[in-house]
Design a protein around this motif. Structure first.
Motif, PDB file in Angstrom:
ATOM      1  N   ARG A  43     -23.846  23.595  45.325  1.00 41.28           N
ATOM      2  CA  ARG A  43     -24.780  23.401  46.433  1.00 41.28           C
ATOM      3  C   ARG A  43     -25.962  24.367  46.379  1.00 41.28           C
ATOM      4  NH1 ARG A  43     -20.248  22.294  51.015  1.00 41.28           N
ATOM      5  NH2 ARG A  43     -19.861  20.110  50.466  1.00 41.28           N
ATOM      6  N   GLU A  44     -25.756  25.532  45.797  1.00 42.27           N
ATOM      7  CA  GLU A  44     -26.878  26.477  45.670  1.00 42.27           C
ATOM      8  C   GLU A  44     -27.983  25.918  44.768  1.00 42.27           C
ATOM      9  OE1 GLU A  44     -26.023  29.732  42.517  1.00 42.27           O
ATOM     10  OE2 GLU A  44     -24.088  29.293  43.458  1.00 42.27           O
ATOM     11  N   LYS A  45     -27.656  24.904  43.971  1.00 46.43           N
ATOM     12  CA  LYS A  45     -28.620  24.300  43.047  1.00 46.43           C
ATOM     13  C   LYS A  45     -29.195  22.985  43.582  1.00 46.43           C
ATOM     14  CE  LYS A  45     -27.973  27.397  39.761  1.00 46.43           C
ATOM     15  NZ  LYS A  45     -29.051  28.302  39.325  1.00 46.43           N
ATOM     16  N   GLU A  46     -28.971  22.697  44.865  1.00 48.88           N
ATOM     17  CA  GLU A  46     -29.369  21.390  45.401  1.00 48.88           C
ATOM     18  C   GLU A  46     -30.864  21.127  45.251  1.00 48.88           C
ATOM     19  OE1 GLU A  46     -29.145  18.638  49.458  1.00 48.88           O
ATOM     20  OE2 GLU A  46     -28.048  20.540  49.352  1.00 48.88           O
ATOM     21  N   MET A  47     -31.712  22.106  45.562  1.00 45.04           N
ATOM     22  CA  MET A  47     -33.158  21.888  45.466  1.00 45.04           C
ATOM     23  C   MET A  47     -33.569  21.596  44.023  1.00 45.04           C
ATOM     24  SD  MET A  47     -34.219  21.804  48.438  1.00 45.04           S
ATOM     25  CE  MET A  47     -35.927  21.580  47.962  1.00 45.04           C
ATOM     26  N   GLU A  48     -32.963  22.304  43.095  1.00 46.30           N
ATOM     27  CA  GLU A  48     -33.272  22.075  41.675  1.00 46.30           C
ATOM     28  C   GLU A  48     -32.826  20.671  41.251  1.00 46.30           C
ATOM     29  OE1 GLU A  48     -32.183  24.065  37.317  1.00 46.30           O
ATOM     30  OE2 GLU A  48     -31.918  25.230  39.164  1.00 46.30           O
ATOM     31  N   ILE A  49     -31.645  20.269  41.725  1.00 45.45           N
ATOM     32  CA  ILE A  49     -31.140  18.926  41.414  1.00 45.45           C
ATOM     33  C   ILE A  49     -32.084  17.859  41.975  1.00 45.45           C
ATOM     34  CG2 ILE A  49     -29.283  17.273  41.920  1.00 45.45           C
ATOM     35  CD1 ILE A  49     -27.336  19.664  41.866  1.00 45.45           C
ATOM     36  N   ARG A  50     -32.528  18.039  43.212  1.00 47.12           N
ATOM     37  CA  ARG A  50     -33.439  17.076  43.841  1.00 47.12           C
ATOM     38  C   ARG A  50     -34.755  16.958  43.069  1.00 47.12           C
ATOM     39  NH1 ARG A  50     -32.967  15.115  48.970  1.00 47.12           N
ATOM     40  NH2 ARG A  50     -30.964  15.484  49.988  1.00 47.12           N
ATOM     41  N   GLN A  51     -35.268  18.082  42.597  1.00 48.73           N
ATOM     42  CA  GLN A  51     -36.521  18.063  41.843  1.00 48.73           C
ATOM     43  C   GLN A  51     -36.372  17.295  40.531  1.00 48.73           C
ATOM     44  OE1 GLN A  51     -37.567  22.204  41.479  1.00 48.73           O
ATOM     45  NE2 GLN A  51     -38.168  22.404  43.623  1.00 48.73           N
ATOM     46  N   VAL A  52     -35.242  17.491  39.855  1.00 49.54           N
ATOM     47  CA  VAL A  52     -34.980  16.795  38.589  1.00 49.54           C
ATOM     48  C   VAL A  52     -34.894  15.285  38.829  1.00 49.54           C
ATOM     49  CG1 VAL A  52     -33.259  16.431  36.774  1.00 49.54           C
ATOM     50  CG2 VAL A  52     -33.846  18.758  37.479  1.00 49.54           C
ATOM     51  N   ILE A  53     -34.187  14.880  39.888  1.00 60.29           N
ATOM     52  CA  ILE A  53     -34.033  13.454  40.206  1.00 60.29           C
ATOM     53  C   ILE A  53     -35.375  12.835  40.568  1.00 60.29           C
ATOM     54  CG2 ILE A  53     -32.978  11.802  41.797  1.00 60.29           C
ATOM     55  CD1 ILE A  53     -30.618  13.780  42.040  1.00 60.29           C
ATOM     56  N   ALA A  54     -36.168  13.526  41.410  1.00 58.74           N
ATOM     57  CA  ALA A  54     -37.463  13.003  41.842  1.00 58.74           C
ATOM     58  C   ALA A  54     -38.404  12.815  40.656  1.00 58.74           C
ATOM     59  CB  ALA A  54     -38.087  13.951  42.866  1.00 58.74           C
ATOM     60  N   LYS A  55     -38.392  13.750  39.733  1.00 62.44           N
ATOM     61  CA  LYS A  55     -39.264  13.652  38.558  1.00 62.44           C
ATOM     62  C   LYS A  55     -38.856  12.491  37.660  1.00 62.44           C
ATOM     63  CE  LYS A  55     -41.067  16.366  34.674  1.00 62.44           C
ATOM     64  NZ  LYS A  55     -41.035  17.664  33.968  1.00 62.44           N
ATOM     65  N   ALA A  56     -37.546  12.259  37.536  1.00 59.22           N
ATOM     66  CA  ALA A  56     -37.055  11.216  36.629  1.00 59.22           C
ATOM     67  C   ALA A  56     -37.171   9.815  37.223  1.00 59.22           C
ATOM     68  CB  ALA A  56     -35.606  11.501  36.250  1.00 59.22           C
ATOM     69  N   LEU A  57     -36.892   9.668  38.530  1.00 57.27           N
ATOM     70  CA  LEU A  57     -36.760   8.329  39.116  1.00 57.27           C
ATOM     71  C   LEU A  57     -37.973   7.890  39.936  1.00 57.27           C
ATOM     72  CD1 LEU A  57     -33.000   8.369  40.178  1.00 57.27           C
ATOM     73  CD2 LEU A  57     -34.040   7.810  37.965  1.00 57.27           C
ATOM     74  N   ILE A  58     -38.778   8.821  40.431  1.00 55.00           N
ATOM     75  CA  ILE A  58     -40.049   8.562  41.117  1.00 55.00           C
ATOM     76  C   ILE A  58     -39.869   7.841  42.458  1.00 55.00           C
ATOM     77  CG2 ILE A  58     -42.338   7.507  40.971  1.00 55.00           C
ATOM     78  CD1 ILE A  58     -42.086   7.739  37.911  1.00 55.00           C
ATOM     79  N   ARG A  59     -39.222   6.682  42.436  1.00 53.37           N
ATOM     80  CA  ARG A  59     -39.154   5.852  43.640  1.00 53.37           C
ATOM     81  C   ARG A  59     -37.831   5.110  43.679  1.00 53.37           C
ATOM     82  NH1 ARG A  59     -42.125   0.970  45.675  1.00 53.37           N
ATOM     83  NH2 ARG A  59     -42.705   0.403  43.561  1.00 53.37           N
ATOM     84  N   GLY A  60     -37.371   4.778  44.887  1.00 56.58           N
ATOM     85  CA  GLY A  60     -36.147   4.016  45.049  1.00 56.58           C
ATOM     86  C   GLY A  60     -35.216   4.675  46.050  1.00 56.58           C
ATOM     87  N   LYS A  61     -34.261   3.906  46.533  1.00 59.09           N
ATOM     88  CA  LYS A  61     -33.198   4.448  47.395  1.00 59.09           C
ATOM     89  C   LYS A  61     -32.086   4.929  46.462  1.00 59.09           C
ATOM     90  CE  LYS A  61     -30.011   3.285  51.149  1.00 59.09           C
ATOM     91  NZ  LYS A  61     -30.250   4.569  51.830  1.00 59.09           N
ATOM     92  N   VAL A  62     -31.939   6.230  46.351  1.00 62.87           N
ATOM     93  CA  VAL A  62     -31.073   6.825  45.330  1.00 62.87           C
ATOM     94  C   VAL A  62     -29.881   7.529  45.982  1.00 62.87           C
ATOM     95  CG1 VAL A  62     -30.942   8.464  43.416  1.00 62.87           C
ATOM     96  CG2 VAL A  62     -33.053   7.162  43.800  1.00 62.87           C
ATOM     97  N   ASP A  63     -28.695   7.241  45.480  1.00 66.17           N
ATOM     98  CA  ASP A  63     -27.472   7.950  45.873  1.00 66.17           C
ATOM     99  C   ASP A  63     -27.000   8.769  44.676  1.00 66.17           C
ATOM    100  OD1 ASP A  63     -27.207   6.995  48.507  1.00 66.17           O
ATOM    101  OD2 ASP A  63     -26.379   5.106  47.771  1.00 66.17           O
TER     102      ASP A  63
END
Length: 291
Positions: A43-63
């Motif tokens: 959980r301490e890495k949540e912001m980093e994980i979110r940034q990686v996902i946003a950069k890769a997927l750009i758009r969409g409802k993501v789980d």
């Protein structure tokens, strides 16, 4: 190139006695709508994980989910023997003094009491484990992107088919468009001839007919629709996300088709317009899935 917003990816990696699982799912959405379920240790890495996902997927409802499975023999919580013994003595004394029967299953009773099983070790995330977890995250995202490309190729094929159909229908209007001028003139003249007491100026009639025909002219609509069809194809070939742009072009195509329908005063032309609308509606439904 078209990418779909629909996708799925999963990855499983091993670190020591742990099995790290990552799962990513995506559906269509106007923007990035990201939901995460993250194991406590990461959980301490949540912001980093979110940034990686946003950069890769750009758009969409993501789980996004990341969880850990551990070897049960390693992960078993220790039993505090001193506390168990103390509880046992207290319960025996209460049973004797109060005349309450002793439990028939001492282990079930004692193990259900507070603090009997304890976990005093605080688990910390090491750099090495985080590197392994990152590998799993990137593998799952790569799998999802591969899924998106595959679905996008199917979308592109469908779009080409529908655009070709609209273009063919547009060309099929031309014979009816050319033949309707003499038909309109014939209908008006016949109407006038049925009123024998009315005299009319043939030159004025020609002028009125020209004005009427100009109002029904669809040359500009046809040209603009042809341009939109061409632009739609060119946009599909762009090497970047273009779903929103394709949606805007489809809206413009709809305007030209609707105007053509409102100017069509022949059943044959109106039938063709209905078919074009049907093809366009299928494009609009599917373009919502394009990234």
């Amino acid at each position: 190139m078209i990418l779909s917003m629909t996708g799925y990816g999963k990855a499983v990696v091993t670190y020591k006695e742990k099995k790290i699982n990552v799962e990513v799912k995506s559906l269509n959405s106007k923007a990035l709508d990201l939901s995460t379920r993250i194991a406590p240790i990461y959980r301490e890495k949540e912001m980093e994980i979110r940034q990686v996902i946003a950069k890769a997927l750009i758009r969409g409802k993501v789980d996004f989910s990341i969880w850990v499975e551990k070897d049960a023999t390693v992960d078993a919580a220790p039993i505090n023997g001193a506390i168990v013994e103390n509880y046992y003595k207290q319960l025996k004394a209460i049973s004797a003094s109060a005349g309450i029967p002793e439990p028939s299953d001492w282990f079930a009773t004692l193990l259900s009491l507070p603090d009997v099983t304890t976990r005093t070790q605080i688990e910390e995330l090491s750099d090495k484990e985080w590197q392994v977890a990152q590998q799993a995250i990137h593998q799952a995202l790569d799998a999802l992107l591969a899924f998106r490309r595959q679905e996008g190729a199917a979308l592109e094929k469908k779009f080409h088919e529908k655009v070709d159909n609209i273009e063919a229908l547009l060309h099929s209007i031309e014979p009816y468009e050319k033949s309707r001028v003499p038909k309109i003139k014939e209908t008006i003249v016949k109407g006038l001839q049925q009123i024998p007491e009315v005299e009319y100026d043939k030159n004025r009639l020609e002028q009125e007919l020209i004005y009427y025909i100009e109002k029904l002219d669809i040359s500009e609509e046809k040209q603009r629709l042809a341009n939109h069809l061409k632009y739609f194809r060119e946009t599909m070939a762009e090497n970047q996300p273009n779903g929103k742009k394709l949606g805007f072009i489809a809206q413009e195509m709809g305007r030209e088709i609707n105007t053509t329908g409102s100017k069509s005063n022949q059943a044959e032309m109106q039938n063709i317009v209905v078919k074009m609308k049907d093809e366009l509606e299928q494009i609009k439904e599917q373009v919502l899935n394009a990234l």
